[in-house]
Scaffold this motif. Structure first.
Motif, PDB file in Angstrom:
ATOM      1  N   VAL A 105       0.874  -1.187   0.000  1.00 17.23           N
ATOM      2  CA  VAL A 105       0.000   0.000   0.000  1.00 17.23           C
ATOM      3  C   VAL A 105       0.902   1.226   0.000  1.00 17.23           C
ATOM      4  CG1 VAL A 105      -1.746   1.285   1.275  1.00 17.23           C
ATOM      5  CG2 VAL A 105      -1.801  -1.217   1.252  1.00 17.23           C
ATOM      6  N   PRO A 106       0.814   2.114  -0.996  1.00 16.57           N
ATOM      7  CA  PRO A 106       1.741   3.246  -1.082  1.00 16.57           C
ATOM      8  C   PRO A 106       1.751   4.083   0.192  1.00 16.57           C
ATOM      9  CG  PRO A 106       0.486   3.047  -3.106  1.00 16.57           C
ATOM     10  CD  PRO A 106      -0.145   2.096  -2.126  1.00 16.57           C
ATOM     11  N   ALA A 107       2.950   4.332   0.707  1.00 17.24           N
ATOM     12  CA  ALA A 107       3.087   5.223   1.859  1.00 17.24           C
ATOM     13  C   ALA A 107       3.103   6.669   1.397  1.00 17.24           C
ATOM     14  CB  ALA A 107       4.367   4.896   2.627  1.00 17.24           C
ATOM     15  N   VAL A 108       3.679   6.899   0.214  1.00 16.08           N
ATOM     16  CA  VAL A 108       3.617   8.216  -0.420  1.00 16.08           C
ATOM     17  C   VAL A 108       3.307   8.010  -1.904  1.00 16.08           C
ATOM     18  CG1 VAL A 108       5.150   9.397   1.188  1.00 16.08           C
ATOM     19  CG2 VAL A 108       6.132   8.201  -0.765  1.00 16.08           C
ATOM     20  N   THR A 109       2.565   8.928  -2.465  1.00 16.35           N
ATOM     21  CA  THR A 109       2.130   8.800  -3.860  1.00 16.35           C
ATOM     22  C   THR A 109       2.349  10.111  -4.608  1.00 16.35           C
ATOM     23  OG1 THR A 109       0.431   7.210  -3.201  1.00 16.35           O
ATOM     24  CG2 THR A 109       0.197   8.212  -5.371  1.00 16.35           C
ATOM     25  N   ASP A 110       3.077  10.035  -5.706  1.00 13.62           N
ATOM     26  CA  ASP A 110       3.268  11.157  -6.624  1.00 13.62           C
ATOM     27  C   ASP A 110       3.741  12.423  -5.895  1.00 13.62           C
ATOM     28  OD1 ASP A 110       3.292  12.232  -9.191  1.00 13.62           O
ATOM     29  OD2 ASP A 110       1.282  13.096  -8.955  1.00 13.62           O
ATOM     30  N   ILE A 111       4.802  12.271  -5.103  1.00  9.52           N
ATOM     31  CA  ILE A 111       5.349  13.402  -4.359  1.00  9.52           C
ATOM     32  C   ILE A 111       6.281  14.197  -5.274  1.00  9.52           C
ATOM     33  CG2 ILE A 111       6.753  14.105  -2.390  1.00  9.52           C
ATOM     34  CD1 ILE A 111       4.025  12.928  -1.657  1.00  9.52           C
ATOM     35  N   HIS A 112       5.984  15.474  -5.401  1.00  8.17           N
ATOM     36  CA  HIS A 112       6.792  16.322  -6.297  1.00  8.17           C
ATOM     37  C   HIS A 112       7.021  17.675  -5.624  1.00  8.17           C
ATOM     38  CE1 HIS A 112       8.464  17.548 -10.176  1.00  8.17           C
ATOM     39  NE2 HIS A 112       7.915  18.732  -9.946  1.00  8.17           N
ATOM     40  N   PHE A 113       8.286  17.991  -5.348  1.00  8.21           N
ATOM     41  CA  PHE A 113       8.627  19.314  -4.821  1.00  8.21           C
ATOM     42  C   PHE A 113      10.116  19.557  -5.045  1.00  8.21           C
ATOM     43  CE2 PHE A 113       9.477  16.586  -1.157  1.00  8.21           C
ATOM     44  CZ  PHE A 113      10.672  17.079  -0.667  1.00  8.21           C
ATOM     45  N   GLU A 114      10.520  20.802  -4.878  1.00  8.28           N
ATOM     46  CA  GLU A 114      11.920  21.190  -5.069  1.00  8.28           C
ATOM     47  C   GLU A 114      12.377  21.993  -3.863  1.00  8.28           C
ATOM     48  OE1 GLU A 114      14.708  23.769  -8.208  1.00  8.28           O
ATOM     49  OE2 GLU A 114      12.512  23.711  -8.412  1.00  8.28           O
ATOM     50  N   ALA A 115      13.553  21.632  -3.358  1.00  2.32           N
ATOM     51  CA  ALA A 115      14.179  22.387  -2.270  1.00  2.32           C
ATOM     52  C   ALA A 115      15.469  22.991  -2.806  1.00  2.32           C
ATOM     53  CB  ALA A 115      14.465  21.474  -1.080  1.00  2.32           C
ATOM     54  N   LYS A 116      15.478  24.288  -2.990  1.00  2.61           N
ATOM     55  CA  LYS A 116      16.656  24.952  -3.538  1.00  2.61           C
ATOM     56  C   LYS A 116      17.772  25.011  -2.498  1.00  2.61           C
ATOM     57  CE  LYS A 116      14.022  27.686  -6.858  1.00  2.61           C
ATOM     58  NZ  LYS A 116      13.671  29.046  -7.337  1.00  2.61           N
ATOM     59  N   PRO A 117      19.017  25.153  -2.934  1.00  2.00           N
ATOM     60  CA  PRO A 117      20.136  25.199  -1.985  1.00  2.00           C
ATOM     61  C   PRO A 117      19.948  26.280  -0.934  1.00  2.00           C
ATOM     62  CG  PRO A 117      20.952  24.978  -4.229  1.00  2.00           C
ATOM     63  CD  PRO A 117      19.468  25.215  -4.330  1.00  2.00           C
ATOM     64  N   GLY A 118      20.115  25.901   0.325  1.00  2.00           N
ATOM     65  CA  GLY A 118      19.998  26.850   1.426  1.00  2.00           C
ATOM     66  C   GLY A 118      18.590  27.157   1.861  1.00  2.00           C
ATOM     67  N   SER A 119      17.585  26.548   1.230  1.00  2.00           N
ATOM     68  CA  SER A 119      16.189  26.826   1.590  1.00  2.00           C
ATOM     69  C   SER A 119      15.757  25.969   2.772  1.00  2.00           C
ATOM     70  CB  SER A 119      15.268  26.573   0.398  1.00  2.00           C
ATOM     71  OG  SER A 119      15.299  25.200   0.023  1.00  2.00           O
ATOM     72  N   VAL A 120      14.662  26.376   3.393  1.00  2.00           N
ATOM     73  CA  VAL A 120      14.075  25.630   4.508  1.00  2.00           C
ATOM     74  C   VAL A 120      12.694  25.152   4.074  1.00  2.00           C
ATOM     75  CG1 VAL A 120      13.297  25.719   6.903  1.00  2.00           C
ATOM     76  CG2 VAL A 120      15.327  27.028   6.193  1.00  2.00           C
ATOM     77  N   ILE A 121      12.496  23.851   4.105  1.00  2.00           N
ATOM     78  CA  ILE A 121      11.232  23.243   3.696  1.00  2.00           C
ATOM     79  C   ILE A 121      10.586  22.608   4.926  1.00  2.00           C
ATOM     80  CG2 ILE A 121      10.098  21.637   2.133  1.00  2.00           C
ATOM     81  CD1 ILE A 121      11.627  23.852   0.719  1.00  2.00           C
ATOM     82  N   GLY A 122       9.355  22.973   5.197  1.00  2.00           N
ATOM     83  CA  GLY A 122       8.623  22.417   6.335  1.00  2.00           C
ATOM     84  C   GLY A 122       7.577  21.421   5.877  1.00  2.00           C
ATOM     85  N   PHE A 123       7.321  20.401   6.705  1.00  2.00           N
ATOM     86  CA  PHE A 123       6.312  19.379   6.408  1.00  2.00           C
ATOM     87  C   PHE A 123       5.340  19.306   7.573  1.00  2.00           C
ATOM     88  CE2 PHE A 123       9.964  18.214   3.898  1.00  2.00           C
ATOM     89  CZ  PHE A 123       9.418  17.795   2.694  1.00  2.00           C
ATOM     90  N   LEU A 124       4.064  19.337   7.262  1.00  2.00           N
ATOM     91  CA  LEU A 124       3.022  19.261   8.274  1.00  2.00           C
ATOM     92  C   LEU A 124       2.010  18.205   7.840  1.00  2.00           C
ATOM     93  CD1 LEU A 124       1.876  20.685  10.906  1.00  2.00           C
ATOM     94  CD2 LEU A 124       0.412  21.977   9.330  1.00  2.00           C
ATOM     95  N   GLY A 125       1.537  17.428   8.800  1.00  2.00           N
ATOM     96  CA  GLY A 125       0.550  16.401   8.480  1.00  2.00           C
ATOM     97  C   GLY A 125       0.331  15.498   9.669  1.00  2.00           C
ATOM     98  N   GLY A 126      -0.762  14.763   9.627  1.00  2.00           N
ATOM     99  CA  GLY A 126      -1.077  13.866  10.721  1.00  2.00           C
ATOM    100  C   GLY A 126      -0.201  12.619  10.712  1.00  2.00           C
ATOM    101  N   THR A 127      -0.404  11.772  11.728  1.00  2.00           N
ATOM    102  CA  THR A 127       0.336  10.520  11.805  1.00  2.00           C
ATOM    103  C   THR A 127      -0.008   9.633  10.609  1.00  2.00           C
ATOM    104  OG1 THR A 127       0.292  10.619  14.218  1.00  2.00           O
ATOM    105  CG2 THR A 127       0.762   8.475  13.219  1.00  2.00           C
TER     106      THR A 127
END
Length: 586
Positions: free
Chosen positions: A350-372
């Motif tokens: 069962v997919p734990a993640v599906t079609d994840i697409h994002f870009e983190a540029k050098p030196g950037s801060v990326i935050g993730f929010l979501g339930g358990t």
């Protein structure tokens, strides 16, 4: 013997020890055949003709035979011991090294107690059999062959009549081996489960006591202990059937010898000395065949143990370097991360993640929010190549991370996880764990950035204070701050904070976040958090639900649109928003 052939690679360089051990034991067996001949000579040539003057010479000869046999037995034990210890040494190293490089997928289902059982009890059984048991089992053949040749030289008719029960002895022994091997496999499995129960109970003793589940744990242990006991009883029942059958056949053999041999002596067809020598020789043959069950027991134990050890050694490594894998140059790594339509599933498909697409540029801060269970931590695991993606790709500075060396990739990443693990070592050793060489000044600087320096200095021995197993004796917040210091000390190009401040209070979190502003500069940082306060300053915030990205943007952008992020914000800042609304009405 297939198991032993697979293990041969671990003792092949010391194979001469095995050969010398076998040769010495075979020579000791051959020398032992002199004693029955001396006994025959004593009776026929000394006692019956009453030539007692030859007794001292015979006594010295016996002493010499005993001394030579003792030296050969010593050499057998010496070479066998060297071989067994060398094998155990190499096997231990190989198993431990394999455990270091096995993928996370293996540890998802592996049990610590079971692995400990394989690296201790199972490995010891292999050591004992390869070092001594194999030569002893082979010596059964030597004793039977040498003894039979000696008996045939004395009286071949009596030999054939006497040894008529030998095939039955061998048949019983081999039938016993066919039944005892599965029993020992089951016993080893039961023992590993018992060990696992103890290990889990000791590790989780605080949880057990906090839920008052001591009676439940006692019952669980008793159940597994009873299974192990029943396996032992079943094996004992097999032994109880084997020994009487072997003893009956052996005694029948002796009875035939005494009946037929005694008749031959009475009829002057055989001397009394020859009968006595025959009697000694028959036990020379019966004893090893009788003891064949013991040697088979050792063999079956080592075989069952070898299968369990080889199961670890032959375990497939899911994530490993390609032959042409590229090593990263730290000075050239920029930290540009791209998840390109990534899909991944654990063992349940069962997919734990599906079609994840994002870009983190050098030196950037990326935050993730979501339930358990929304897939936040899975993204981090995939970036560190704990697992390889099923679909899509993850690129670092334009290169698919599957084309990079695993260690080279991970050396550019430092992570602080929600579940903090500390080693039974000093605080300094725990902070400096990720580096081979580090100065005390660097350790202190990292601890100060993590807001850990002050409480460390309050401890009896400061940075040299030894923490208990898994960091026992420290609070959750203290352990987490030490883990943060450990990550900061590595000076990584990519910093991962997986709910890293969950165990600290709001004030300490604010202080740590202030310290992070300095260390985040110039690094790509991924933050997983449940508190909006930890994410609001991120360059990009990704909101996840059921393995998919449902929202993406800055804090201000997400606040301004309906969705999960604004709902969480309103819940966490309900009091603040209520006060603000009240102030406006006034």
């Amino acid at each position: 013997m297939d198991v032993l052939r697979q293990l041969r690679v671990f003792y092949r360089e010391r194979l001469h020890f095995l050969i010398l051990s076998i040769v010495c034991l075979a020579a000791a067996t051959a020398v032992g055949l002199i004693t029955p001949n001396l006994l025959r000579k004593l009776i026929d040539d000394v006692i019956l003709p009453m030539k007692f003057g030859e007794v001292p010479l015979l006594a010295l000869t016996v002493l010499a035979v005993v001394c030579v046999k003792a030296c050969l037995q010593f050499a057998h034990g010496f070479f066998g011991g060297r071989l067994g210890n060398y094998l155990a040494y190499r096997l231990r190293n190989a198993c431990y090294e394999k455990l270091q490089f096995l993928s996370f997928r293996y540890y998802d289902t592996a049990k610590t107690g079971d692995l400990m059982s394989r690296l201790t009890g199972d490995l010891e059984a292999i050591r004992h059999f390869i070092g001594f048991g194999f030569a002893q089992l082979l010596n059964v053949f030597f004793m039977v062959v040498f003894g039979s040749i000696m008996m045939l030289s004395l009286n071949w008719q009596l030999t054939l009549v006497t040894l008529v029960t030998m095939p039955f002895l061998a048949a019983v022994a081999f039938k016993f081996e066919g039944r005892i091997h599965p029993a020992f496999q089951e016993m080893r499995q039961a023992l590993s489960e018992l060990t696992t129960t103890v290990q889990e109970n000791v590790t989780g003793v605080r949880t057990v006591k906090s839920f008052a589940r001591e009676p439940y744990e006692v019952d669980k242990f008793s159940g597994r202990n009873e299974r192990y006991k029943n396996n032992q009883i079943y094996a004992a029942e097999l032994w109880s059937k084997f020994f009487p059958a072997m003893e009956f056949l052996a005694c029948a053999c002796v009875a035939i010898l005494l009946g037929v041999g005694g008749t031959l002596v009475i009829n002057k067809q055989m001397t009394l000395g020859e009968l006595v020598a025959f009697f000694s020789l028959i036990w020379y043959i019966i004893a090893p065949v009788w003891g064949l069950g013991f040697h088979i027991n050792n063999y079956t134990q080592s075989k069952a143990s070898g299968e369990r050890v080889l199961e670890v050694l032959n375990q497939w490594i899911d994530v490993q370097d390609k032959p042409e894998a590229r090593e990263l140059n730290s000075a050239e790594v920029k930290g540009h991360i791209v998840f390109d339509h990534v899909t991944f599933a654990y063992g349940n498909k069962v997919p734990a993640v599906t079609d994840i697409h994002f870009e983190a540029k050098p030196g950037s801060v990326i935050g993730f929010l979501g339930g358990t269970g929304s897939g936040k931590s899975t993204i981090i695991q995939l970036l560190m190549r704990a697992y390889d993606v099923d679909e899509g790709s993850i690129r670092l500075d334009g290169t698919d991370i599957r084309e990079l060396g695993v260690r080279s990739l991970r050396s550019q990443i430092a992570a602080v996880f929600q579940e903090t693990f500390l080693f039974s070592s000093s605080i300094r050793g725990n902070i400096a764990y990720g580096l081979n060489e580090v100065t005390m000044e660097e350790v202190i600087r990292a601890a100060k950035l993590a807001k850990a320096h002050d409480f460390i200095m309050e401890m009896p021995e400061g940075y040299d204070t030894v923490v208990g197993e898994r960091g026992m004796g420290l609070s959750g917040g203290q352990k987490q701050r030490i883990a943060i210091a450990r990550a900061l000390l590595m000076n990584p190009r990519i910093l991962i904070l997986d709910d890293a401040t969950s165990a600290v209070d709001m004030e300490t979190e604010h202080e740590i976040q202030t310290g992070f502003q300095e260390v985040m500069h110039g690094r790509t940082t991924l933050i997983i958090a449940h508190r909006i306060s930890s994410l609001r300053h991120a360059d990009q915030i990704i909101v996840m639900d059921e393995g998919r990205i449902v929202q993406q943007g800055t804090h201000e952008e997400l606040i301004g649109m309906p969705g999960a992020y604004r709902d969480v914000y309103r819940i966490q800042y309900a009091d603040y928003l209520a006060k603000a609304a009240g102030g406006e009405h006034q």
